[in-house]
Write a protein that holds these residues in place. Sequence first.
Motif, PDB file in Angstrom:
ATOM      1  N   GLY A  64      -2.556 -13.588  15.159  1.00  0.00           N
ATOM      2  CA  GLY A  64      -1.786 -13.826  13.947  1.00  0.00           C
ATOM      3  C   GLY A  64      -2.407 -13.147  12.750  1.00  0.00           C
ATOM      4  O   GLY A  64      -3.533 -12.638  12.806  1.00  0.00           O
ATOM      5  N   CYS A  65      -1.662 -13.144  11.666  1.00  0.00           N
ATOM      6  CA  CYS A  65      -2.074 -12.477  10.432  1.00  0.00           C
ATOM      7  C   CYS A  65      -2.837 -13.411   9.510  1.00  0.00           C
ATOM      8  O   CYS A  65      -2.545 -14.604   9.443  1.00  0.00           O
ATOM      9  CB  CYS A  65      -0.852 -11.963   9.674  1.00  0.00           C
ATOM     10  SG  CYS A  65      -0.026 -10.635  10.524  1.00  0.00           S
ATOM     11  N   LEU A  66      -3.787 -12.842   8.800  1.00  0.00           N
ATOM     12  CA  LEU A  66      -4.488 -13.558   7.734  1.00  0.00           C
ATOM     13  C   LEU A  66      -3.606 -13.482   6.494  1.00  0.00           C
ATOM     14  O   LEU A  66      -3.811 -12.646   5.612  1.00  0.00           O
ATOM     15  CB  LEU A  66      -5.853 -12.922   7.462  1.00  0.00           C
ATOM     16  CG  LEU A  66      -6.952 -13.371   8.402  1.00  0.00           C
ATOM     17  CD1 LEU A  66      -7.363 -12.267   9.327  1.00  0.00           C
ATOM     18  CD2 LEU A  66      -8.105 -13.869   7.591  1.00  0.00           C
ATOM     19  N   ASP A  67      -2.612 -14.350   6.449  1.00  0.00           N
ATOM     20  CA  ASP A  67      -1.645 -14.318   5.353  1.00  0.00           C
ATOM     21  C   ASP A  67      -1.684 -15.577   4.490  1.00  0.00           C
ATOM     22  O   ASP A  67      -0.791 -15.818   3.701  1.00  0.00           O
ATOM     23  CB  ASP A  67      -0.234 -14.068   5.877  1.00  0.00           C
ATOM     24  CG  ASP A  67       0.205 -15.054   6.934  1.00  0.00           C
ATOM     25  OD1 ASP A  67      -0.574 -15.970   7.276  1.00  0.00           O
ATOM     26  OD2 ASP A  67       1.335 -14.914   7.433  1.00  0.00           O
ATOM     27  N   VAL A  68      -2.741 -16.368   4.647  1.00  0.00           N
ATOM     28  CA  VAL A  68      -2.958 -17.543   3.801  1.00  0.00           C
ATOM     29  C   VAL A  68      -4.130 -17.226   2.878  1.00  0.00           C
ATOM     30  O   VAL A  68      -5.239 -16.926   3.350  1.00  0.00           O
ATOM     31  CB  VAL A  68      -3.249 -18.809   4.641  1.00  0.00           C
ATOM     32  CG1 VAL A  68      -3.591 -19.985   3.755  1.00  0.00           C
ATOM     33  CG2 VAL A  68      -2.068 -19.127   5.557  1.00  0.00           C
ATOM     34  N   GLU A  69      -3.885 -17.271   1.588  1.00  0.00           N
ATOM     35  CA  GLU A  69      -4.893 -16.911   0.583  1.00  0.00           C
ATOM     36  C   GLU A  69      -6.193 -17.695   0.794  1.00  0.00           C
ATOM     37  O   GLU A  69      -6.181 -18.922   0.904  1.00  0.00           O
ATOM     38  CB  GLU A  69      -4.344 -17.196  -0.820  1.00  0.00           C
ATOM     39  CG  GLU A  69      -5.245 -16.728  -1.933  1.00  0.00           C
ATOM     40  CD  GLU A  69      -5.297 -15.227  -2.090  1.00  0.00           C
ATOM     41  OE1 GLU A  69      -6.362 -14.723  -2.492  1.00  0.00           O
ATOM     42  OE2 GLU A  69      -4.283 -14.558  -1.809  1.00  0.00           O
ATOM     43  N   GLY A  70      -7.317 -16.976   0.886  1.00  0.00           N
ATOM     44  CA  GLY A  70      -8.628 -17.596   0.997  1.00  0.00           C
ATOM     45  C   GLY A  70      -9.020 -18.053   2.388  1.00  0.00           C
ATOM     46  O   GLY A  70     -10.131 -18.537   2.589  1.00  0.00           O
ATOM     47  N   GLU A  71      -8.151 -17.902   3.363  1.00  0.00           N
ATOM     48  CA  GLU A  71      -8.452 -18.355   4.720  1.00  0.00           C
ATOM     49  C   GLU A  71      -9.407 -17.379   5.405  1.00  0.00           C
ATOM     50  O   GLU A  71      -9.216 -16.165   5.327  1.00  0.00           O
ATOM     51  CB  GLU A  71      -7.143 -18.461   5.514  1.00  0.00           C
ATOM     52  CG  GLU A  71      -7.273 -19.153   6.842  1.00  0.00           C
ATOM     53  CD  GLU A  71      -5.918 -19.394   7.494  1.00  0.00           C
ATOM     54  OE1 GLU A  71      -5.681 -20.520   7.941  1.00  0.00           O
ATOM     55  OE2 GLU A  71      -5.098 -18.445   7.545  1.00  0.00           O
ATOM     56  N   THR A  72     -10.424 -17.894   6.074  1.00  0.00           N
ATOM     57  CA  THR A  72     -11.361 -17.048   6.811  1.00  0.00           C
ATOM     58  C   THR A  72     -10.731 -16.633   8.141  1.00  0.00           C
ATOM     59  O   THR A  72      -9.800 -17.293   8.629  1.00  0.00           O
ATOM     60  CB  THR A  72     -12.673 -17.792   7.111  1.00  0.00           C
ATOM     61  OG1 THR A  72     -12.400 -18.866   8.027  1.00  0.00           O
ATOM     62  CG2 THR A  72     -13.327 -18.319   5.840  1.00  0.00           C
TER      63      THR A  72
END
Length: 172
Positions: A64-72
Amino acid sequence: MSDEKLVYDGWLKIYNKNINGKTYDILHNYDAVAAFVTDEFGDILMVKQFRPVVMKETLEIPAGCLDVEGETPEDCLIRELKEETNLNVNKNALNKIISYTPMLGFSKSILHLYHVNIKKSDLKNNKIDDEDVREVLWLDNNTFKKYVKDGKIFDGKTIISYLYVMNKKVFD
Protein backbone atom coordinates in the motif's frame (compact mmCIF):
# COMPACT_ATOMS: atom_id res chain seq x y z
CA MET A 1 19.02 24.76 -15.27
CA SER A 2 15.58 23.17 -14.91
CA ASP A 3 11.98 24.11 -14.29
CA GLU A 4 8.83 22.08 -13.64
CA LYS A 5 5.31 22.68 -14.92
CA LEU A 6 2.33 20.77 -13.52
CA VAL A 7 0.51 19.10 -16.43
CA TYR A 8 -1.75 16.65 -14.53
CA ASP A 9 -3.11 17.17 -11.01
CA GLY A 10 -4.92 14.06 -9.76
CA TRP A 11 -4.11 11.46 -7.12
CA LEU A 12 -0.85 11.23 -9.04
CA LYS A 13 0.78 14.39 -10.31
CA ILE A 14 2.73 14.70 -13.53
CA TYR A 15 5.15 17.51 -14.22
CA ASN A 16 7.06 18.48 -17.34
CA LYS A 17 10.61 19.27 -16.36
CA ASN A 18 12.76 21.16 -18.82
CA ILE A 19 16.49 20.46 -18.57
CA ASN A 20 18.81 22.06 -21.12
CA GLY A 21 16.07 22.30 -23.74
CA LYS A 22 14.75 18.74 -23.32
CA THR A 23 11.38 18.08 -21.66
CA TYR A 24 10.97 15.12 -19.29
CA ASP A 25 7.75 13.77 -17.76
CA ILE A 26 8.18 13.43 -13.99
CA LEU A 27 5.68 11.49 -11.90
CA HIS A 28 5.08 12.59 -8.31
CA ASN A 29 3.48 9.65 -6.52
CA TYR A 30 3.46 8.19 -3.04
CA ASP A 31 6.14 6.11 -1.41
CA ALA A 32 4.86 2.60 -0.67
CA VAL A 33 5.33 -0.46 1.52
CA ALA A 34 4.96 -4.19 0.90
CA ALA A 35 5.21 -7.34 3.01
CA PHE A 36 6.48 -10.74 1.96
CA VAL A 37 4.55 -12.82 4.50
CA THR A 38 5.51 -16.44 5.14
CA ASP A 39 4.21 -19.01 7.60
CA GLU A 40 5.86 -21.74 9.65
CA PHE A 41 5.68 -24.11 6.64
CA GLY A 42 7.35 -21.65 4.24
CA ASP A 43 4.12 -20.88 2.38
CA ILE A 44 3.74 -17.38 0.96
CA LEU A 45 0.74 -15.12 1.57
CA MET A 46 -0.61 -13.52 -1.59
CA VAL A 47 -3.47 -11.16 -2.36
CA LYS A 48 -5.59 -11.42 -5.48
CA GLN A 49 -6.76 -8.10 -6.83
CA PHE A 50 -7.99 -6.55 -10.03
CA ARG A 51 -5.50 -4.16 -11.63
CA PRO A 52 -7.07 -1.82 -14.21
CA VAL A 53 -3.72 -1.07 -15.86
CA VAL A 54 -3.45 -4.72 -17.05
CA MET A 55 -7.23 -5.38 -16.98
CA LYS A 56 -6.95 -8.60 -15.00
CA GLU A 57 -6.58 -10.05 -11.53
CA THR A 58 -3.04 -10.30 -10.23
CA LEU A 59 -1.34 -12.24 -7.46
CA GLU A 60 0.89 -9.99 -5.37
CA ILE A 61 2.22 -9.59 -1.87
CA PRO A 62 0.19 -7.19 0.33
CA ALA A 63 1.18 -3.56 -0.22
CA GLY A 64 0.00 0.00 0.00
CA CYS A 65 0.85 3.67 -0.30
CA LEU A 66 2.19 5.96 2.39
CA ASP A 67 -0.69 8.37 1.90
CA VAL A 68 -1.41 9.24 5.55
CA GLU A 69 0.44 12.37 6.67
CA GLY A 70 3.21 11.58 9.18
CA GLU A 71 2.78 7.81 9.02
CA THR A 72 6.00 5.77 9.15
CA PRO A 73 6.58 2.94 6.67
CA GLU A 74 6.20 0.43 9.52
CA ASP A 75 2.89 1.89 10.73
CA CYS A 76 1.63 2.03 7.14
CA LEU A 77 2.53 -1.62 6.59
CA ILE A 78 0.73 -2.69 9.77
CA ARG A 79 -2.35 -0.74 8.61
CA GLU A 80 -2.18 -2.19 5.09
CA LEU A 81 -1.80 -5.76 6.37
CA LYS A 82 -4.92 -5.27 8.48
CA GLU A 83 -6.88 -3.74 5.58
CA GLU A 84 -5.79 -6.22 2.90
CA THR A 85 -5.46 -9.48 4.85
CA ASN A 86 -7.15 -8.88 8.23
CA LEU A 87 -3.84 -9.74 9.94
CA ASN A 88 -2.80 -8.03 13.16
CA VAL A 89 0.98 -7.76 13.03
CA ASN A 90 3.23 -6.27 15.70
CA LYS A 91 5.92 -3.77 14.68
CA ASN A 92 8.74 -5.98 15.98
CA ALA A 93 7.57 -8.76 13.60
CA LEU A 94 8.59 -6.60 10.63
CA ASN A 95 12.00 -7.46 9.19
CA LYS A 96 13.28 -4.88 6.71
CA ILE A 97 14.41 -6.29 3.37
CA ILE A 98 15.29 -3.18 1.37
CA SER A 99 14.08 0.25 0.30
CA TYR A 100 14.53 1.07 -3.37
CA THR A 101 13.27 3.28 -6.19
CA PRO A 102 11.34 0.99 -8.58
CA MET A 103 10.55 3.58 -11.29
CA LEU A 104 13.77 5.58 -11.31
CA GLY A 105 13.37 6.69 -14.92
CA PHE A 106 10.40 8.93 -14.11
CA SER A 107 9.68 8.86 -10.37
CA LYS A 108 11.69 9.16 -7.16
CA SER A 109 9.11 7.32 -5.03
CA ILE A 110 10.54 4.71 -2.65
CA LEU A 111 9.21 1.21 -2.04
CA HIS A 112 9.97 -0.27 1.39
CA LEU A 113 9.97 -4.08 1.44
CA TYR A 114 9.61 -6.17 4.60
CA HIS A 115 9.53 -9.85 5.49
CA VAL A 116 7.01 -11.01 8.09
CA ASN A 117 6.80 -14.56 9.42
CA ILE A 118 3.51 -15.58 11.04
CA LYS A 119 1.63 -18.73 12.01
CA LYS A 120 -0.74 -19.96 9.32
CA SER A 121 -3.52 -19.91 11.93
CA ASP A 122 -3.05 -16.11 12.31
CA LEU A 123 -4.94 -15.71 9.01
CA LYS A 124 -8.54 -16.13 10.10
CA ASN A 125 -10.39 -15.46 6.86
CA ASN A 126 -9.45 -15.40 3.18
CA LYS A 127 -12.44 -13.26 2.14
CA ILE A 128 -11.56 -9.63 2.77
CA ASP A 129 -13.83 -6.58 2.77
CA ASP A 130 -11.38 -4.38 0.86
CA GLU A 131 -12.11 -2.33 -2.25
CA ASP A 132 -9.01 -3.68 -4.04
CA VAL A 133 -8.25 -7.14 -2.62
CA ARG A 134 -10.62 -9.90 -3.67
CA GLU A 135 -9.01 -12.84 -1.93
CA VAL A 136 -6.08 -13.80 0.28
CA LEU A 137 -4.38 -17.13 -0.32
CA TRP A 138 -1.32 -19.15 0.55
CA LEU A 139 1.05 -20.52 -2.09
CA ASP A 140 3.66 -23.16 -1.41
CA ASN A 141 7.18 -22.52 -2.69
CA ASN A 142 6.89 -24.80 -5.75
CA THR A 143 3.58 -23.28 -6.84
CA PHE A 144 4.99 -19.77 -6.37
CA LYS A 145 8.00 -20.58 -8.59
CA LYS A 146 5.76 -22.19 -11.21
CA TYR A 147 3.45 -19.15 -11.25
CA VAL A 148 6.44 -16.83 -11.77
CA LYS A 149 7.78 -19.04 -14.57
CA ASP A 150 4.33 -19.25 -16.21
CA GLY A 151 3.77 -15.48 -15.94
CA LYS A 152 0.90 -15.77 -13.44
CA ILE A 153 2.99 -13.77 -10.96
CA PHE A 154 4.70 -10.86 -12.71
CA ASP A 155 4.78 -8.13 -10.06
CA GLY A 156 8.28 -6.76 -9.40
CA LYS A 157 7.99 -6.21 -5.64
CA THR A 158 6.71 -9.76 -5.19
CA ILE A 159 9.51 -11.33 -7.20
CA ILE A 160 12.26 -9.17 -5.63
CA SER A 161 11.02 -9.99 -2.12
CA TYR A 162 10.90 -13.70 -2.91
CA LEU A 163 14.43 -13.70 -4.31
CA TYR A 164 15.74 -11.83 -1.27
CA VAL A 165 14.04 -14.04 1.33
CA MET A 166 14.94 -17.27 -0.45
CA ASN A 167 18.56 -16.16 -0.84
CA LYS A 168 18.88 -14.33 2.48
CA LYS A 169 22.19 -15.98 3.36
CA VAL A 170 23.69 -14.42 0.21
CA PHE A 171 22.75 -10.92 1.40
CA ASP A 172 23.71 -11.29 5.08
